[in-house]
Design a protein around this motif. Structure first.
Motif, PDB file in Angstrom:
ATOM      1  N   THR A 187       0.838  -1.204   0.000  1.00  0.00           N
ATOM      2  CA  THR A 187       0.000   0.000   0.000  1.00  0.00           C
ATOM      3  C   THR A 187       0.874   1.256   0.000  1.00  0.00           C
ATOM      4  OG1 THR A 187      -0.040   0.186   2.406  1.00  0.00           O
ATOM      5  CG2 THR A 187      -1.732  -1.204   1.401  1.00  0.00           C
ATOM      6  N   ALA A 188       0.213   2.405   0.017  1.00  0.00           N
ATOM      7  CA  ALA A 188       0.929   3.689   0.046  1.00  0.00           C
ATOM      8  C   ALA A 188       1.807   3.780   1.297  1.00  0.00           C
ATOM      9  CB  ALA A 188      -0.077   4.826   0.017  1.00  0.00           C
ATOM     10  N   ALA A 189       1.385   3.143   2.382  1.00  0.00           N
ATOM     11  CA  ALA A 189       2.165   3.220   3.633  1.00  0.00           C
ATOM     12  C   ALA A 189       3.543   2.585   3.455  1.00  0.00           C
ATOM     13  CB  ALA A 189       1.404   2.534   4.762  1.00  0.00           C
ATOM     14  N   GLU A 190       3.621   1.452   2.764  1.00  0.00           N
ATOM     15  CA  GLU A 190       4.911   0.798   2.516  1.00  0.00           C
ATOM     16  C   GLU A 190       5.762   1.684   1.599  1.00  0.00           C
ATOM     17  OE1 GLU A 190       2.075  -0.832   2.626  1.00  0.00           O
ATOM     18  OE2 GLU A 190       2.334  -2.907   3.304  1.00  0.00           O
ATOM     19  N   ARG A 191       5.107   2.227   0.543  1.00  0.00           N
ATOM     20  CA  ARG A 191       5.863   3.059  -0.413  1.00  0.00           C
ATOM     21  C   ARG A 191       6.422   4.285   0.285  1.00  0.00           C
ATOM     22  NH1 ARG A 191       2.364   0.662  -4.232  1.00  0.00           N
ATOM     23  NH2 ARG A 191       0.587   1.925  -3.616  1.00  0.00           N
ATOM     24  N   GLU A 192       5.645   4.879   1.165  1.00  0.00           N
ATOM     25  CA  GLU A 192       6.087   6.070   1.894  1.00  0.00           C
ATOM     26  C   GLU A 192       7.266   5.695   2.824  1.00  0.00           C
ATOM     27  OE1 GLU A 192       6.794   9.567   3.657  1.00  0.00           O
ATOM     28  OE2 GLU A 192       5.770   9.181   1.758  1.00  0.00           O
ATOM     29  N   ALA A 193       7.165   4.545   3.491  1.00  0.00           N
ATOM     30  CA  ALA A 193       8.232   4.132   4.421  1.00  0.00           C
ATOM     31  C   ALA A 193       9.555   3.913   3.683  1.00  0.00           C
ATOM     32  CB  ALA A 193       7.810   2.859   5.165  1.00  0.00           C
ATOM     33  N   VAL A 194       9.476   3.289   2.510  1.00  0.00           N
ATOM     34  CA  VAL A 194      10.696   3.038   1.732  1.00  0.00           C
ATOM     35  C   VAL A 194      11.251   4.360   1.194  1.00  0.00           C
ATOM     36  CG1 VAL A 194      11.643   1.891  -0.317  1.00  0.00           C
ATOM     37  CG2 VAL A 194      10.020   0.673   1.141  1.00  0.00           C
ATOM     38  N   ASP A 195      10.345   5.208   0.755  1.00  0.00           N
ATOM     39  CA  ASP A 195      10.754   6.516   0.227  1.00  0.00           C
ATOM     40  C   ASP A 195      11.457   7.340   1.304  1.00  0.00           C
ATOM     41  OD1 ASP A 195      10.700   7.915  -2.201  1.00  0.00           O
ATOM     42  OD2 ASP A 195       9.318   9.367  -1.303  1.00  0.00           O
ATOM     43  N   GLU A 196      10.954   7.235   2.507  1.00  0.00           N
ATOM     44  CA  GLU A 196      11.563   7.981   3.625  1.00  0.00           C
ATOM     45  C   GLU A 196      13.010   7.525   3.848  1.00  0.00           C
ATOM     46  OE1 GLU A 196       8.997   7.926   7.064  1.00  0.00           O
ATOM     47  OE2 GLU A 196      10.699   8.609   8.288  1.00  0.00           O
ATOM     48  N   VAL A 197      13.251   6.219   3.713  1.00  0.00           N
ATOM     49  CA  VAL A 197      14.624   5.719   3.838  1.00  0.00           C
ATOM     50  C   VAL A 197      15.491   6.347   2.747  1.00  0.00           C
ATOM     51  CG1 VAL A 197      16.115   3.677   3.774  1.00  0.00           C
ATOM     52  CG2 VAL A 197      13.864   3.530   4.834  1.00  0.00           C
ATOM     53  N   LEU A 198      14.940   6.397   1.549  1.00  0.00           N
ATOM     54  CA  LEU A 198      15.705   6.933   0.416  1.00  0.00           C
ATOM     55  C   LEU A 198      15.969   8.434   0.557  1.00  0.00           C
ATOM     56  CD1 LEU A 198      14.073   4.985  -2.538  1.00  0.00           C
ATOM     57  CD2 LEU A 198      16.402   4.741  -1.678  1.00  0.00           C
ATOM     58  N   ARG A 199      15.105   9.108   1.290  1.00  0.00           N
ATOM     59  CA  ARG A 199      15.328  10.546   1.498  1.00  0.00           C
ATOM     60  C   ARG A 199      16.412  10.788   2.547  1.00  0.00           C
ATOM     61  NH1 ARG A 199       9.479  10.981   0.918  1.00  0.00           N
ATOM     62  NH2 ARG A 199       9.285  11.034   3.173  1.00  0.00           N
ATOM     63  N   GLY A 200      16.753   9.740   3.316  1.00  0.00           N
ATOM     64  CA  GLY A 200      17.814   9.865   4.324  1.00  0.00           C
ATOM     65  C   GLY A 200      19.122   9.312   3.791  1.00  0.00           C
ATOM     66  N   THR A 201      20.038   8.998   4.695  1.00  0.00           N
ATOM     67  CA  THR A 201      21.358   8.536   4.254  1.00  0.00           C
ATOM     68  C   THR A 201      21.711   7.154   4.809  1.00  0.00           C
ATOM     69  OG1 THR A 201      22.294   9.747   6.111  1.00  0.00           O
ATOM     70  CG2 THR A 201      22.381  10.834   3.958  1.00  0.00           C
ATOM     71  N   THR A 202      20.896   6.634   5.745  1.00  0.00           N
ATOM     72  CA  THR A 202      21.212   5.330   6.348  1.00  0.00           C
ATOM     73  C   THR A 202      20.470   4.223   5.599  1.00  0.00           C
ATOM     74  OG1 THR A 202      21.404   6.454   8.464  1.00  0.00           O
ATOM     75  CG2 THR A 202      21.273   4.058   8.539  1.00  0.00           C
ATOM     76  N   LEU A 203      21.216   3.518   4.768  1.00  0.00           N
ATOM     77  CA  LEU A 203      20.562   2.479   3.951  1.00  0.00           C
ATOM     78  C   LEU A 203      20.765   1.076   4.518  1.00  0.00           C
ATOM     79  CD1 LEU A 203      21.211   3.720   0.300  1.00  0.00           C
ATOM     80  CD2 LEU A 203      19.427   4.378   1.905  1.00  0.00           C
ATOM     81  N   SER A 204      21.645   0.960   5.506  1.00  0.00           N
ATOM     82  CA  SER A 204      21.831  -0.338   6.161  1.00  0.00           C
ATOM     83  C   SER A 204      22.202  -0.091   7.627  1.00  0.00           C
ATOM     84  CB  SER A 204      22.933  -1.142   5.455  1.00  0.00           C
ATOM     85  OG  SER A 204      22.970  -2.455   5.973  1.00  0.00           O
ATOM     86  N   ILE A 205      21.954  -1.125   8.472  1.00  0.00           N
ATOM     87  CA  ILE A 205      22.232  -1.052   9.914  1.00  0.00           C
ATOM     88  C   ILE A 205      21.692   0.260  10.504  1.00  0.00           C
ATOM     89  CG2 ILE A 205      23.946  -1.437  11.728  1.00  0.00           C
ATOM     90  CD1 ILE A 205      25.784  -2.661   9.751  1.00  0.00           C
ATOM     91  N   ASP A 264      18.852  -4.904   4.710  1.00  0.00           N
ATOM     92  CA  ASP A 264      19.052  -3.454   4.533  1.00  0.00           C
ATOM     93  C   ASP A 264      17.840  -2.655   5.036  1.00  0.00           C
ATOM     94  OD1 ASP A 264      17.245  -2.650   2.097  1.00  0.00           O
ATOM     95  OD2 ASP A 264      18.100  -4.617   1.662  1.00  0.00           O
ATOM     96  N   GLU A 265      18.020  -1.362   5.137  1.00  0.00           N
ATOM     97  CA  GLU A 265      16.994  -0.500   5.717  1.00  0.00           C
ATOM     98  C   GLU A 265      15.748  -0.369   4.832  1.00  0.00           C
ATOM     99  OE1 GLU A 265      17.654  -0.244   9.118  1.00  0.00           O
ATOM    100  OE2 GLU A 265      17.070   1.858   8.917  1.00  0.00           O
ATOM    101  N   LEU A 266      15.946  -0.457   3.515  1.00  0.00           N
ATOM    102  CA  LEU A 266      14.783  -0.367   2.614  1.00  0.00           C
ATOM    103  C   LEU A 266      13.856  -1.556   2.854  1.00  0.00           C
ATOM    104  CD1 LEU A 266      17.359   0.438   0.057  1.00  0.00           C
ATOM    105  CD2 LEU A 266      15.330   1.867   0.028  1.00  0.00           C
ATOM    106  N   SER A 267      14.467  -2.736   2.913  1.00  0.00           N
ATOM    107  CA  SER A 267      13.679  -3.956   3.153  1.00  0.00           C
ATOM    108  C   SER A 267      13.046  -3.918   4.541  1.00  0.00           C
ATOM    109  CB  SER A 267      14.575  -5.189   3.049  1.00  0.00           C
ATOM    110  OG  SER A 267      15.196  -5.237   1.794  1.00  0.00           O
ATOM    111  N   ALA A 268      13.831  -3.450   5.520  1.00  0.00           N
ATOM    112  CA  ALA A 268      13.321  -3.419   6.895  1.00  0.00           C
ATOM    113  C   ALA A 268      12.160  -2.432   7.026  1.00  0.00           C
ATOM    114  CB  ALA A 268      14.446  -3.060   7.860  1.00  0.00           C
ATOM    115  N   ALA A 269      12.254  -1.299   6.329  1.00  0.00           N
ATOM    116  CA  ALA A 269      11.170  -0.306   6.388  1.00  0.00           C
ATOM    117  C   ALA A 269       9.892  -0.903   5.805  1.00  0.00           C
ATOM    118  CB  ALA A 269      11.577   0.946   5.611  1.00  0.00           C
ATOM    119  N   LEU A 270      10.049  -1.606   4.687  1.00  0.00           N
ATOM    120  CA  LEU A 270       8.909  -2.290   4.065  1.00  0.00           C
ATOM    121  C   LEU A 270       8.339  -3.340   5.024  1.00  0.00           C
ATOM    122  CD1 LEU A 270       7.176  -3.208   1.661  1.00  0.00           C
ATOM    123  CD2 LEU A 270       9.195  -4.209   0.628  1.00  0.00           C
TER     124      LEU A 270
END
Ligand SMILES: Cc1ncc(COP(=O)(O)O)c(C=O)c1O
Length: 389
Positions: A11-29, A236-242
């Motif tokens: 849903t949009a909630a997952e897309r927003e969570a992943v997008d938020e990771v991408l807007r930051g700098t921590t992609l893992s750990i 990674d953080e993208l997967s974890a956010a999802l």
């Protein structure tokens, strides 16, 4: 109509969570992994949860935590996805296959008790663990398995990759033995793309999981200090956010799947020679992963798969037994006839398209196509036709 075999529910909630990771700098750990781990631990009621890169990686780490190593033996089932036996091979141990019981299709406790007795007498301490597999969204019969483990001093590692959210006599899958592994491949009840999680109540095991997934670093090690041989099994953080959002939606995801299963159940009731799946006596909550019917021997499964395919409906034989996979046959000299219940299930099971976002008319279409391909008439009038006429 073309029906997909499976589809993730995003849903949009997952897309927003992943997008938020991408807007930051921590992609893992980072913080999403911790959040995801807290949510899964809370959901299944485990003291610890450690995110890993796949369910297979999780099972591998469980073997290491259980102290399974070269020449050791692990009791498991041949009716599974190949990863459960492979995890045993990764630590240079050997799977000792035990046949399944014919209804739930999970490891047969009576056969397990007999095999454990014989193997333990012959090989003593080399027998280290039991790896039951919770197939198709429900657990194996765990009480007798725990009893056998206790009797022989064995660890119990649950392959709960297909059963997140299922309960056994009220106890959540993955938390009944010493540790359990979940998998989040896109066809699973919840997904992270690729990913997995190991849960345990043993503090020491959790610390080991965290070190092993991160190149053998200990929490107190510096970045380039490695206490043991480890792996890169990080999530990674993208997967974890999802995953963190999917974990929050897990009840909803499971309910949607249960609804689809109920539609199938209703429509397939009248098809002769097509046995529908259902909960075992010990299952207090089914976590529908796949919808697998069993065909009577008179139905030619391969022909049926072709006929369904021609109507836009994918269907899969599920599972081809592990002991008959070329690698296992070659390595251990296993043959057809070695595990007859597994082989009978492997020869008759057929997975139909199944996912939580499946619409009622898609289920109608699949069941209509199945009835047609079998030369039978479905009992329930398809919703699509009802709607038109
Ligand atoms: C029973 C079982 N064990 C293990 C796995 C492995 O999980 P993964 O694909 O995340 O490595 C799966 C996944 O399909 C599975 O179904």
């Amino acid at each position: 109509m073309r029906i997909p075999m499976c589809e993730p529910d995003i849903t949009a909630a997952e897309r927003e969570a992943v997008d938020e990771v991408l807007r930051g700098t921590t992609l893992s750990i980072g913080p999403r992994l911790e959040l995801f781990e807290r949510r899964i631990a809370a959901y299944v009621g485990a003291r610890h949860a450690a995110g890993v890169s796949s369910g297979t990686a999780g099972l591998h780490l469980c073997m290491l935590a259980a102290g399974v190593g070269e020449y050791d033996l692990v009791l498991t089932t041949p009716f599974s996805f190949v990863a459960s036996a492979n995890a045993i091979m990764y630590v240079r141990a050997r799977p000792v296959f035990v046949d399944i019981e014919p209804n739930a299709l999970t490891i047969d406790p009576q056969r397990l008790a007999d095999t454990a007795r014989v193997v333990s007498r012959r090989h003593g301490r080399r027998l280290k663990a039991i790896l039951p597999v919770h197939v198709f969204g429900q657990t194996a019969d765990m009480d007798p398995i725990l009893e056998i483990a206790e009797r022989h001093g064995l660890a119990v590692i649950e392959d709960a990759c297909e059963a997140i959210g299922a309960t056994y006599k009220g106890r959540p899958a993955g938390t009944i033995g010493d540790a359990g592994a979940f998998a989040f491949y896109p066809n699973k009840q919840m997904t992270t793309g690729e990913g997995g999680m190991v849960v345990t109540n043993h503090h020491g095991w959790d610390a080991l999981f965290r070190s092993l997934r991160n190149q053998g670093r200990d929490v107190f090690d510096g970045w380039l200090a490695h206490s043991r041989l480890g792996y890169n099994y990080r999530l990674d953080e993208l997967s974890a956010a999802l995953g963190a959002v999917q974990a929050q939606r897990l009840d909803e995801l499971l309910e949607k799947r249960a609804r689809v299963a109920a539609w199938y159940e209703e429509r397939l009731a009248s098809l002769e020679g097509v046995e529908r799946p259902g909960p075992a006596a010990w299952t207090t909550r089914m976590s529908w992963f796949v919808y697998v019917v069993r065909l009577a021997p008179r139905h030619d499964r391969d022909r049926l798969i072709r006929e369904l395919e021609a109507r836009g409906v994918p269907a899969r034989p599920y599972f081809p037994p592990i002991h008959l996979q070329p690698f296992y046959r070659g390595r251990f000299g296993l043959r057809p006839g070695d595990f007859p219940v597994t082989e009978a299930a492997g020869a008759s099971c057929l997975a139909l398209p199944f996912f939580g976002t499946m619409r009622e008319e898609q289920v109608d279409y699949v069941c209509g196509a199945l009835a047609e391909a079998l030369g039978l008439e479905p009992r329930t009038e398809p919703a699509a036709r009802r709607a038109v006429g």
